[in-house]
Scaffold this active site. Structure first.
Site, short mmCIF file in Angstrom:
data_model
loop_
_atom_site.label_atom_id
_atom_site.label_comp_id
_atom_site.label_asym_id
_atom_site.label_seq_id
_atom_site.Cartn_x
_atom_site.Cartn_y
_atom_site.Cartn_z
N LYS A 57 0.82 -1.21 0.00
CA LYS A 57 0.00 0.00 0.00
C LYS A 57 0.85 1.26 0.00
O LYS A 57 0.45 2.30 -0.55
CB LYS A 57 -0.95 0.01 1.21
CG LYS A 57 -1.89 -1.18 1.27
CD LYS A 57 -2.60 -1.43 -0.05
CE LYS A 57 -3.25 -2.79 -0.10
NZ LYS A 57 -2.30 -3.91 -0.24
N SER A 148 2.63 -18.48 5.11
CA SER A 148 2.81 -18.93 3.73
C SER A 148 4.05 -18.27 3.12
O SER A 148 4.61 -17.33 3.69
CB SER A 148 1.58 -18.59 2.89
OG SER A 148 1.37 -17.18 2.86
N ALA A 186 -4.68 -10.22 -7.38
CA ALA A 186 -4.66 -9.01 -6.56
C ALA A 186 -3.27 -8.41 -6.44
O ALA A 186 -3.06 -7.22 -6.70
CB ALA A 186 -5.23 -9.32 -5.18
N GLY A 188 -0.41 -9.06 -8.19
CA GLY A 188 0.19 -8.70 -9.46
C GLY A 188 -0.34 -7.41 -10.02
O GLY A 188 0.43 -6.54 -10.48
N ILE A 189 -1.66 -7.22 -10.00
CA ILE A 189 -2.27 -6.01 -10.56
C ILE A 189 -1.95 -4.79 -9.71
O ILE A 189 -1.69 -3.70 -10.23
CB ILE A 189 -3.79 -6.21 -10.72
CG1 ILE A 189 -4.07 -7.19 -11.85
CG2 ILE A 189 -4.49 -4.89 -10.95
CD1 ILE A 189 -3.68 -6.69 -13.23
N GLU A 190 -1.97 -4.94 -8.39
CA GLU A 190 -1.62 -3.80 -7.53
C GLU A 190 -0.20 -3.32 -7.81
O GLU A 190 0.04 -2.12 -7.99
CB GLU A 190 -1.73 -4.21 -6.05
CG GLU A 190 -3.14 -4.27 -5.51
CD GLU A 190 -3.18 -4.54 -4.02
OE1 GLU A 190 -4.26 -4.42 -3.43
OE2 GLU A 190 -2.13 -4.88 -3.43
N GLY A 273 0.83 -16.21 -6.39
CA GLY A 273 0.21 -16.73 -5.19
C GLY A 273 1.22 -17.16 -4.14
O GLY A 273 2.44 -17.06 -4.33
N HIS A 448 -26.39 12.68 -0.23
CA HIS A 448 -26.06 13.15 -1.58
C HIS A 448 -25.12 14.36 -1.49
O HIS A 448 -25.34 15.26 -0.68
CB HIS A 448 -27.34 13.57 -2.31
CG HIS A 448 -27.09 14.16 -3.66
ND1 HIS A 448 -26.75 13.39 -4.75
CD2 HIS A 448 -27.11 15.46 -4.10
CE1 HIS A 448 -26.58 14.17 -5.80
NE2 HIS A 448 -26.79 15.44 -5.43
#
Length: 469
Positions: A57, A148, A186, A188-190, A273, A448
């Protein structure tokens, strides 16, 4: 080892692993009155804080800042001369990452003496562990929370420093000129979008047809178009091999049509992964029945493994490898381990609805029951952010929402691609957990102008299809 006297311990609960799940398990077991020990192999600091959600992040935030600085023309604001200082970006990332890791270690250091043991553990039998030849632990119940490690596919083996994983990516001294990424999920794209926004030439290769965990076809198509505009994205492609090429790497792959292709990059990132850290535990010696991927059979409610008073939690069980689940599972496993140790009944709380997020721009969220086009009893509703008021104001009007409910109007799940969907997804997960219907929700106002109005629009679409109003 000759001459070494092995320390012997007798405890109620032995927790293997000092990550998010392990720390939560140890805390819960102790709170339940059990004498518990926490075994840590290292490096510690939790996957999230050290190599996962927090450093990624920080990289995404840097990429977003660079992108925002280059994208002000929409608002009539002219900015020129935007440059990216790669070493400075990574220096801040590591400094903030180390703060998060330090806070984890502070919590561990506060544990009473004698409750932590450093080293690798393995089972001797269903009631005994040995920790690296230093200690033998007799337990009444144990929790496996070993986390992991990144998966490195065979074609990428042997590349040395040219190969990056999430365990090594954040240690590089400078941004690479170019980066090939294997995996469009998730992670890889980030990383791909963040790196591209920081000026890195990025190529993403994935054998599948979806990105960022999306499965609803319309949203997936939008995501492919949006992300594919920022970096080279190749789906339905397979890596055949990779080799050193000067200071970089040469990646050979075939495209969707089976045609051979070559990509040259400074570095390659394996984002295919993570796999559970279970191989060194000798689970068979404990009497556990080991299934696919080396994961023991276990009950997903109580987290108790079949065959022994042993529980499993967090990334180690390969079920829902995200931090909030690791923390929740750790607490359940720790409390149930204490119950087993005291010959009490274990608790089996119902699992929460599935919940996953991708912090790209636009963001992605997948909540609850997965998309199922074959289920004729579902009603699907949606909305498009392209003309949503608040999204247009902010210049973030891309993506959409798809929700599905049963014929009674009870919401089952959904997928989102758009601005601030991390917040919309939290609202949706609470709705699913409470079993609410779209009719009851459409009666609640949304302020709104907010993006929350988009969520109401999608639910109203379902209501019209069910009730005609």
């Amino acid at each position: 080892m000759s001459g070494v006297v092995m320390r012997e311990l007798d405890v109620d609960v032995a927790v293997i692993g000092a990550g998010t799940a392990g720390i939560a398990a140890h805390r819960a077991a102790t709170a339940a009155g059990a004498r518990a020990v926490l075994i840590e192999r290292g490096p510690g600091g939790t996957t999230c804080a050290r190599v996962g959600c927090m450093p990624s992040k920080l990289l995404i935030a840097a990429g977003a800042a660079a992108h925002a600085a280059r994208s002000t023309d929409l608002f009539g604001i002219r900015v020129s001369g935007v440059t990216v200082d790669g070493p400075a970006v990574l220096k801040r990332l590591r400094a903030e990452r180390d703060r998060f890791v330090a806070s984890v270690f502070e919590g561990l250091d506060a544990l009473p003496d004698g409750t932590r043991i450093a080293g690798s553990a393995r089972f001797v039998d269903a009631r005994t562990l040995v920790v690296q030849g230093q200690a033998q632990i007799r337990f009444r119940a144990a929790v496996i929370a070993t986390g992991s490690s990144p998966v490195v596919p065979d074609p990428l083996q042997g590349l040395g420093e040219r190969l990056l994983t999430t365990d090594t990516l954040f240690e590089i001294p400078d941004l690479p000129d170019s980066l090939a990424i294997l995996g469009a999920g998730a992670v890889g794209i980030e990383i791909a979008q963040a790196m591209a926004r920081l000026g890195v030439v990025v190529t993403v290769i994935d054998a599948g047809d979806t990105v960022a965990g999306l499965s609803e076809p319309a949203l997936n198509r939008q995501a492919i178009e949006i992300f594919g505009a920022e970096f080279d994205l190749h789906l339905g492609a397979r890596v055949q091999g990779a080799a050193a090429d000067g200071d970089g790497v040469r990646v050979a792959w075939t495209d969707r049509a089976g045609q051979p292709q070559v990509t040259r990059a400074t570095r390659i990132l394996a984002a295919a992964g993570r796999s559970p850290n279970l191989a060194d535990l000798d689970l068979e010696a404990a009497g556990l029945r080991v299934g696919e991927g080396g994961v023991p059979d276990f009950d997903r409610r109580s987290l108790v493994c079949s065959g022994a008073p042993i529980l499993i939690a967090g990334d180690a069980d390969a079920w829902r490898p995200v931090l909030h689940e690791a923390s929740r599972q750790g607490a359940i496993a720790g409390a149930n381990a204490a119950a087993l140790a005291a010959s009490r009944a274990v608790e089996a709380p119902a699992p929460l609805p599935g919940f996953a997020m991708v912090f790209t721009h636009p963001q992605v969220a997948v909540v609850g029951a997965p998309h199922d086009p074959e289920d004729q009893d579902r009603v699907v509703g949606g909305m498009d952010f392209s003309d949503q008021g608040r999204a247009r104001v902010e210049g973030l009007n891309r993506g959409g929402i798809r929700l599905w409910a049963d014929r009674s109007g009870r919401l089952l799940g959904g997928e989102m691609l758009g601005p601030a969907v991390e917040h919309l997804a939290h609202l949706l997960i609470y709705v699913l957990a409470e079993g609410r219907t779209v009719r009851s929700l459409c009666e609640r106002p949304a302020y709104h102008p907010t993006v929350e109005e988009g969520l109401v629009s999608a639910m109203s679409d379902i209501q019209r299809k069910i009730y005609g109003s």
